[in-house]
Design a protein around this motif. Structure first.
Motif, short mmCIF file in Angstrom:
data_model
loop_
_atom_site.label_atom_id
_atom_site.label_comp_id
_atom_site.label_asym_id
_atom_site.label_seq_id
_atom_site.Cartn_x
_atom_site.Cartn_y
_atom_site.Cartn_z
N ALA A 168 78.37 -115.25 -52.08
CA ALA A 168 79.42 -114.40 -52.64
C ALA A 168 78.87 -113.64 -53.85
O ALA A 168 78.00 -114.13 -54.56
CB ALA A 168 80.61 -115.26 -53.05
N ASN A 169 79.39 -112.45 -54.06
CA ASN A 169 79.06 -111.59 -55.21
C ASN A 169 77.59 -111.20 -55.28
O ASN A 169 77.04 -111.01 -56.37
CB ASN A 169 79.51 -112.25 -56.51
CG ASN A 169 81.00 -112.47 -56.51
OD1 ASN A 169 81.78 -111.56 -56.24
ND2 ASN A 169 81.42 -113.71 -56.77
N SER A 170 76.97 -111.05 -54.11
CA SER A 170 75.55 -110.66 -54.06
C SER A 170 75.39 -109.16 -54.03
O SER A 170 76.13 -108.44 -53.36
CB SER A 170 74.90 -111.23 -52.80
OG SER A 170 74.78 -112.62 -52.87
N ILE A 171 74.38 -108.69 -54.74
CA ILE A 171 73.90 -107.31 -54.61
C ILE A 171 73.01 -107.31 -53.38
O ILE A 171 72.14 -108.17 -53.22
CB ILE A 171 73.10 -106.88 -55.85
CG1 ILE A 171 73.99 -106.85 -57.08
CG2 ILE A 171 72.42 -105.53 -55.61
CD1 ILE A 171 73.23 -106.70 -58.39
N LEU A 172 73.23 -106.34 -52.48
CA LEU A 172 72.43 -106.25 -51.27
C LEU A 172 71.50 -105.05 -51.34
O LEU A 172 71.86 -104.01 -51.89
CB LEU A 172 73.33 -106.10 -50.04
CG LEU A 172 74.38 -107.18 -49.82
CD1 LEU A 172 75.12 -106.93 -48.52
CD2 LEU A 172 73.78 -108.56 -49.86
N ILE A 173 70.32 -105.22 -50.79
CA ILE A 173 69.33 -104.16 -50.74
C ILE A 173 68.99 -103.92 -49.27
O ILE A 173 68.58 -104.85 -48.57
CB ILE A 173 68.05 -104.55 -51.51
CG1 ILE A 173 68.41 -104.90 -52.96
CG2 ILE A 173 67.02 -103.42 -51.44
CD1 ILE A 173 67.34 -105.68 -53.67
N PHE A 174 69.21 -102.70 -48.82
CA PHE A 174 68.91 -102.35 -47.44
C PHE A 174 67.86 -101.26 -47.42
O PHE A 174 67.99 -100.25 -48.11
CB PHE A 174 70.15 -101.83 -46.70
CG PHE A 174 71.10 -102.90 -46.25
CD1 PHE A 174 70.90 -103.53 -45.03
CD2 PHE A 174 72.17 -103.27 -47.04
CE1 PHE A 174 71.78 -104.52 -44.60
CE2 PHE A 174 73.05 -104.25 -46.61
CZ PHE A 174 72.86 -104.89 -45.40
N ASP A 175 66.83 -101.47 -46.62
CA ASP A 175 65.80 -100.47 -46.36
C ASP A 175 66.05 -100.02 -44.92
O ASP A 175 65.90 -100.82 -43.99
CB ASP A 175 64.42 -101.11 -46.51
CG ASP A 175 63.31 -100.09 -46.51
OD1 ASP A 175 63.46 -99.02 -45.88
OD2 ASP A 175 62.26 -100.36 -47.12
N ILE A 176 66.45 -98.76 -44.74
CA ILE A 176 66.99 -98.30 -43.46
C ILE A 176 66.28 -97.03 -42.98
O ILE A 176 66.07 -96.10 -43.74
CB ILE A 176 68.49 -97.98 -43.60
CG1 ILE A 176 69.26 -99.22 -44.05
CG2 ILE A 176 69.06 -97.43 -42.30
CD1 ILE A 176 70.68 -98.95 -44.47
N THR A 177 65.99 -97.01 -41.69
CA THR A 177 65.56 -95.79 -41.01
C THR A 177 66.62 -95.45 -39.97
O THR A 177 66.97 -96.30 -39.13
CB THR A 177 64.19 -95.98 -40.32
OG1 THR A 177 63.22 -96.28 -41.32
CG2 THR A 177 63.78 -94.71 -39.57
N MET A 178 67.14 -94.23 -40.04
CA MET A 178 68.16 -93.76 -39.09
C MET A 178 67.43 -93.24 -37.86
O MET A 178 66.82 -92.17 -37.89
CB MET A 178 68.99 -92.64 -39.72
CG MET A 178 70.00 -92.02 -38.78
SD MET A 178 71.54 -92.90 -38.72
CE MET A 178 72.13 -92.56 -40.37
N ASN A 179 67.46 -94.01 -36.78
CA ASN A 179 66.79 -93.59 -35.55
C ASN A 179 67.54 -92.48 -34.84
O ASN A 179 66.93 -91.56 -34.30
CB ASN A 179 66.60 -94.80 -34.63
CG ASN A 179 65.74 -95.86 -35.27
OD1 ASN A 179 64.83 -95.57 -36.03
ND2 ASN A 179 66.05 -97.12 -35.00
N ASN A 180 68.87 -92.59 -34.83
CA ASN A 180 69.69 -91.60 -34.15
C ASN A 180 71.15 -91.83 -34.51
O ASN A 180 71.50 -92.89 -35.02
CB ASN A 180 69.51 -91.69 -32.63
CG ASN A 180 69.89 -90.44 -31.90
OD1 ASN A 180 70.27 -89.44 -32.51
ND2 ASN A 180 69.78 -90.46 -30.59
N PHE A 181 71.97 -90.83 -34.24
CA PHE A 181 73.42 -91.01 -34.33
C PHE A 181 74.06 -89.98 -33.44
O PHE A 181 73.51 -88.93 -33.15
CB PHE A 181 73.93 -90.92 -35.77
CG PHE A 181 73.81 -89.57 -36.40
CD1 PHE A 181 74.83 -88.63 -36.27
CD2 PHE A 181 72.69 -89.22 -37.14
CE1 PHE A 181 74.71 -87.38 -36.84
CE2 PHE A 181 72.57 -87.98 -37.72
CZ PHE A 181 73.58 -87.05 -37.57
N TYR A 182 75.23 -90.30 -32.98
CA TYR A 182 75.99 -89.38 -32.13
C TYR A 182 77.45 -89.71 -32.22
O TYR A 182 77.86 -90.73 -32.70
CB TYR A 182 75.50 -89.40 -30.68
CG TYR A 182 75.31 -90.78 -30.11
CD1 TYR A 182 76.36 -91.39 -29.42
CD2 TYR A 182 74.12 -91.48 -30.26
CE1 TYR A 182 76.20 -92.67 -28.89
CE2 TYR A 182 73.95 -92.74 -29.74
CZ TYR A 182 74.99 -93.34 -29.06
OH TYR A 182 74.83 -94.58 -28.55
#
Length: 162
Positions: free
Chosen positions: A148-162
């Motif tokens: 609970a109450n965690s800071i999250l770190i996301f490293d993301i590559t957007m492959n596609n969206f539609y």
């Protein structure tokens, strides 16, 4: 009767003013408390991250590559991405290539992913209110994987969206 009519009128006005997409997801306009924003900023400073920008919601982000194409995903978009999610202590709680409807996920991703296009790469630093808040996230065995109450770190590559 008068109070009932007044209450219904207020209800209708409130919900008619909310911006809703055609798929049923609404822009929540959630803003992290100042203390959480400061905690993220303190983490970034202690980690010598100097290029992160702050969104009006309190989300911090670094765009490594904006991607190409036109437009960005909306709440109704199906996004396909590769990501690593970790806590500020470096513990990786998830890593995957997956697809989901953007509006069906945590607020930090809903606000951060539209900052990039197809092929884009972004790092998000998400305050607890824009993630899971004061709720532990547990695995199928009941073990806490995101406290609970965690800071999250996301490293993301957007492959596609539609």
């Amino acid at each position: 009767m008068r109070n009932l009519v007044w209450g219904l009128l207020c209800f209708v006005l409130f919900y008619s003013c909310k911006k809703e997409s055609g798929c049923g997801y609404s822009d929540n306009h959630i803003v992290a408390p100042v203390a959480e924003q400061q905690a993220v900023k303190d983490y970034l400073n202690s980690s010598n991250v100097t290029t992160a920008l702050k969104d009006s919601s309190g989300l911090y982000y670094e765009i490594m590559d904006g991607g190409s194409g036109s437009g960005a995903p909306g709440l109704c978009s199906q996004v396909e991405l590769s990501y690593t999610g970790q806590l500020t202590n470096g513990h990786v709680f998830d890593q995957a290539t997956t697809a989901f409807t953007l509006g069906a996920t945590i607020e930090g991703l809903r606000q951060g992913l539209p900052l990039i296009q197809k092929g884009g790469h972004i790092k998000l630093y998400i305050p607890p209110t824009l993630a899971y808040g004061s709720t532990d996230v547990k695995d199928n065995n009941g073990a806490v994987i995101i406290p609970a109450n965690s800071i999250l770190i996301f490293d993301i590559t957007m492959n596609n969206f539609y």
